[in-house]
Motif scaffolding. Sequence first.
Motif, PDB file in Angstrom:
ATOM      1  N   MET A  92       0.835  -1.203   0.000  1.00 21.87           N
ATOM      2  CA  MET A  92       0.000   0.000   0.000  1.00 21.87           C
ATOM      3  C   MET A  92       0.873   1.258   0.000  1.00 21.87           C
ATOM      4  SD  MET A  92      -3.418  -0.787   2.292  1.00 21.87           S
ATOM      5  CE  MET A  92      -2.563  -1.424   3.730  1.00 21.87           C
ATOM      6  N   LEU A  93       1.951   1.228   0.768  1.00 16.81           N
ATOM      7  CA  LEU A  93       2.882   2.362   0.759  1.00 16.81           C
ATOM      8  C   LEU A  93       3.523   2.538  -0.609  1.00 16.81           C
ATOM      9  CD1 LEU A  93       4.679   1.865   4.212  1.00 16.81           C
ATOM     10  CD2 LEU A  93       2.856   3.476   3.654  1.00 16.81           C
ATOM     11  N   VAL A  94       3.880   1.421  -1.246  1.00 12.29           N
ATOM     12  CA  VAL A  94       4.500   1.478  -2.576  1.00 12.29           C
ATOM     13  C   VAL A  94       3.522   2.042  -3.601  1.00 12.29           C
ATOM     14  CG1 VAL A  94       5.387   0.057  -4.469  1.00 12.29           C
ATOM     15  CG2 VAL A  94       6.163  -0.355  -2.144  1.00 12.29           C
ATOM     16  N   LEU A  95       2.274   1.581  -3.566  1.00 10.71           N
ATOM     17  CA  LEU A  95       1.267   2.073  -4.512  1.00 10.71           C
ATOM     18  C   LEU A  95       1.010   3.567  -4.337  1.00 10.71           C
ATOM     19  CD1 LEU A  95      -1.375  -0.812  -4.557  1.00 10.71           C
ATOM     20  CD2 LEU A  95      -0.012   0.004  -6.487  1.00 10.71           C
ATOM     21  N   PHE A  96       0.954   4.022  -3.088  1.00 11.38           N
ATOM     22  CA  PHE A  96       0.701   5.441  -2.846  1.00 11.38           C
ATOM     23  C   PHE A  96       1.876   6.286  -3.325  1.00 11.38           C
ATOM     24  CE2 PHE A  96       0.977   9.273  -0.220  1.00 11.38           C
ATOM     25  CZ  PHE A  96      -0.271   9.817  -0.444  1.00 11.38           C
ATOM     26  N   TYR A  97       3.099   5.843  -3.049  1.00 11.08           N
ATOM     27  CA  TYR A  97       4.273   6.649  -3.418  1.00 11.08           C
ATOM     28  C   TYR A  97       4.462   6.695  -4.930  1.00 11.08           C
ATOM     29  CZ  TYR A  97       9.095   8.179  -3.872  1.00 11.08           C
ATOM     30  OH  TYR A  97      10.235   8.856  -4.242  1.00 11.08           O
ATOM     31  N   TYR A  98       4.499   5.525  -5.567  1.00  9.13           N
ATOM     32  CA  TYR A  98       4.759   5.492  -7.009  1.00  9.13           C
ATOM     33  C   TYR A  98       3.533   5.879  -7.838  1.00  9.13           C
ATOM     34  CZ  TYR A  98       9.325   3.354  -6.326  1.00  9.13           C
ATOM     35  OH  TYR A  98      10.623   3.118  -5.964  1.00  9.13           O
ATOM     36  N   GLY A  99       2.339   5.779  -7.240  1.00  4.86           N
ATOM     37  CA  GLY A  99       1.137   6.151  -7.971  1.00  4.86           C
ATOM     38  C   GLY A  99       0.755   7.607  -7.832  1.00  4.86           C
ATOM     39  N   ARG A 100       1.131   8.248  -6.685  1.00  3.35           N
ATOM     40  CA  ARG A 100       0.710   9.619  -6.430  1.00  3.35           C
ATOM     41  C   ARG A 100       1.863  10.606  -6.281  1.00  3.35           C
ATOM     42  NH1 ARG A 100      -4.451   9.997  -4.281  1.00  3.35           N
ATOM     43  NH2 ARG A 100      -4.058  12.243  -4.478  1.00  3.35           N
ATOM     44  N   GLN A 101       2.998  10.160  -5.778  1.00  8.92           N
ATOM     45  CA  GLN A 101       4.072  11.091  -5.432  1.00  8.92           C
ATOM     46  C   GLN A 101       5.188  11.162  -6.468  1.00  8.92           C
ATOM     47  OE1 GLN A 101       3.617  13.053  -2.814  1.00  8.92           O
ATOM     48  NE2 GLN A 101       1.681  11.982  -2.487  1.00  8.92           N
ATOM     49  N   THR A 102       5.199  10.299  -7.435  1.00  5.15           N
ATOM     50  CA  THR A 102       6.223  10.344  -8.483  1.00  5.15           C
ATOM     51  C   THR A 102       5.571  10.661  -9.828  1.00  5.15           C
ATOM     52  OG1 THR A 102       6.050   7.965  -8.927  1.00  5.15           O
ATOM     53  CG2 THR A 102       7.665   8.657  -7.280  1.00  5.15           C
ATOM     54  N   LYS A 103       6.370  11.170 -10.736  1.00  3.79           N
ATOM     55  CA  LYS A 103       5.831  11.476 -12.057  1.00  3.79           C
ATOM     56  C   LYS A 103       5.548  10.183 -12.822  1.00  3.79           C
ATOM     57  CE  LYS A 103      10.324  11.941 -14.357  1.00  3.79           C
ATOM     58  NZ  LYS A 103      11.193  12.832 -15.154  1.00  3.79           N
ATOM     59  N   ARG A 104       4.624  10.269 -13.754  1.00  4.15           N
ATOM     60  CA  ARG A 104       4.224   9.101 -14.529  1.00  4.15           C
ATOM     61  C   ARG A 104       5.373   8.672 -15.449  1.00  4.15           C
ATOM     62  NH1 ARG A 104      -0.888   7.321 -14.997  1.00  4.15           N
ATOM     63  NH2 ARG A 104      -1.615   9.302 -14.151  1.00  4.15           N
ATOM     64  N   SER A 105       5.806   7.431 -15.298  1.00  5.22           N
ATOM     65  CA  SER A 105       6.934   6.926 -16.086  1.00  5.22           C
ATOM     66  C   SER A 105       6.785   5.426 -16.258  1.00  5.22           C
ATOM     67  CB  SER A 105       8.265   7.251 -15.399  1.00  5.22           C
ATOM     68  OG  SER A 105       8.350   6.605 -14.138  1.00  5.22           O
ATOM     69  N   ARG A 106       7.653   4.851 -17.087  1.00  4.13           N
ATOM     70  CA  ARG A 106       7.636   3.399 -17.272  1.00  4.13           C
ATOM     71  C   ARG A 106       7.946   2.700 -15.964  1.00  4.13           C
ATOM     72  NH1 ARG A 106      11.941   2.457 -21.690  1.00  4.13           N
ATOM     73  NH2 ARG A 106      12.993   3.855 -20.252  1.00  4.13           N
ATOM     74  N   HIS A 107       8.888   3.257 -15.201  1.00  7.22           N
ATOM     75  CA  HIS A 107       9.258   2.659 -13.926  1.00  7.22           C
ATOM     76  C   HIS A 107       8.042   2.567 -13.007  1.00  7.22           C
ATOM     77  CE1 HIS A 107      13.389   4.738 -14.785  1.00  7.22           C
ATOM     78  NE2 HIS A 107      13.107   3.793 -15.638  1.00  7.22           N
ATOM     79  N   ALA A 108       7.306   3.694 -12.886  1.00  4.13           N
ATOM     80  CA  ALA A 108       6.162   3.738 -11.977  1.00  4.13           C
ATOM     81  C   ALA A 108       5.065   2.780 -12.415  1.00  4.13           C
ATOM     82  CB  ALA A 108       5.629   5.167 -11.898  1.00  4.13           C
ATOM     83  N   ILE A 109       4.841   2.655 -13.723  1.00  4.65           N
ATOM     84  CA  ILE A 109       3.794   1.762 -14.229  1.00  4.65           C
ATOM     85  C   ILE A 109       4.106   0.311 -13.875  1.00  4.65           C
ATOM     86  CG2 ILE A 109       2.763   0.817 -16.333  1.00  4.65           C
ATOM     87  CD1 ILE A 109       3.001   3.619 -17.553  1.00  4.65           C
ATOM     88  N   PHE A 110       5.321  -0.124 -14.132  1.00 12.54           N
ATOM     89  CA  PHE A 110       5.690  -1.507 -13.832  1.00 12.54           C
ATOM     90  C   PHE A 110       5.664  -1.780 -12.331  1.00 12.54           C
ATOM     91  CE2 PHE A 110       7.936  -1.631 -18.089  1.00 12.54           C
ATOM     92  CZ  PHE A 110       7.099  -2.596 -18.618  1.00 12.54           C
ATOM     93  N   ILE A 111       6.188  -0.856 -11.539  1.00 12.39           N
ATOM     94  CA  ILE A 111       6.238  -1.054 -10.092  1.00 12.39           C
ATOM     95  C   ILE A 111       4.824  -1.088  -9.508  1.00 12.39           C
ATOM     96  CG2 ILE A 111       6.902   0.035  -7.918  1.00 12.39           C
ATOM     97  CD1 ILE A 111       9.480   0.916  -9.214  1.00 12.39           C
ATOM     98  N   CYS A 112       3.944  -0.178  -9.959  1.00 14.56           N
ATOM     99  CA  CYS A 112       2.567  -0.168  -9.449  1.00 14.56           C
ATOM    100  C   CYS A 112       1.816  -1.441  -9.842  1.00 14.56           C
ATOM    101  CB  CYS A 112       1.829   1.063  -9.966  1.00 14.56           C
ATOM    102  SG  CYS A 112       2.322   2.603  -9.172  1.00 14.56           S
TER     103      CYS A 112
END
Length: 387
Positions: A43-63
Amino acid sequence: MPAEENVSNSFLLDQINSEVVSLLTPVIIYLSVLMFFGLIGNMLVLFYYGRQTKRSRHAIFICTLAFIDLASCALSIPANFLDIRFYYTYTNIPLCKVLCFVNYLTTTGSAFTIFAIAVDRFRRICRPLKQQWGLKQCKLLCGSSFLLALIYSWPVLIFYTSVEEDLKASNGKIVKGHDCRNITARNYKTYYKVFNFLYLITFIICYGVIVVVYSRVGKSLYRHKRNLQNFRMSSKKRCMKRTALDKTQTPRYDNSDVKNDATCEGKAQTNDMKETEDGLNTVSFKYTLIMLVIAAVYLISLLPFFIIVILNAFLKMKDSAQGGALVAYKIGERSQYLPCAANAIIYGFLNAQFRKYYRSELLLCNRCKVSNDNLLSSSDTTVTTKL
């Protein structure tokens, strides 16, 4: 007399089931720890990479991976609790089918997603001059991984059900129990073997490709880091020689030494920021390292699962395992859940920005709590003084 016999059989069945549940307590503790850390961490990972980082390939795969891990902790692990609690009394056929389907779906979806990430990292690190995947392609790839997992998992709804088994009680009497497992009817055996064969071959191919791909990626990362260190050393030596030469040619003191040092540092930082010769920058390097560690943990955690599947296919270990061997078998059978909790820890350990963000949030919460406590205490003191 038949009623007394049914009551006796029910009592003996509950006794056998309770003994197995008590024996499998370490498995319940193991799954509980994984579920606790997995739910909070993902849940912490989803909130950070989904809301606090810019949209990128990294964030999509991690989420995507974090969402699948969260689903495993929220659905698949509780399904295993039910399977253990009603080990020989699992009579709910629809629940058995649905929970086994979810279990297969999350495990397969996680495998295909990690496979897609491995291919993306190979293209980015080892083929940097070729056209890379954009955000749309990454989203389609994640959706395709889920769809492929769905295609591979739907036969579970047919093959798994509540199967009747003959159990021997402590007094030697044979009682009827029910276990949630693959169907044992003769007309389904061939299809079930084909299903298991395709599943096993697919996982072996994915396993081998991920190992080969990340071996190439790891080699490229090591070569890049070594070249970068050599480049920094040579740049530093050239700057030191140039500074020493300027000092010998300049008889009087001025601020040129400071300027030279600043120029050398500025050039080194500029070269570090570029790092385009190998097609790799600092963000991509850290993300690739995170994905490399996650893939390694996933592959290692799958080894016990694959070994048990193969041994069970030839030796029927599930039917013969007893005592400590049964506990080890059940833990190894559920080894694929280890990455669900470990992945979130890996994100936090290898991503300094992730740790910094939640550390600052915790400090802010503590400050707000202290200020509220001080405000309440001051208001209480004021009221007491007025009284």
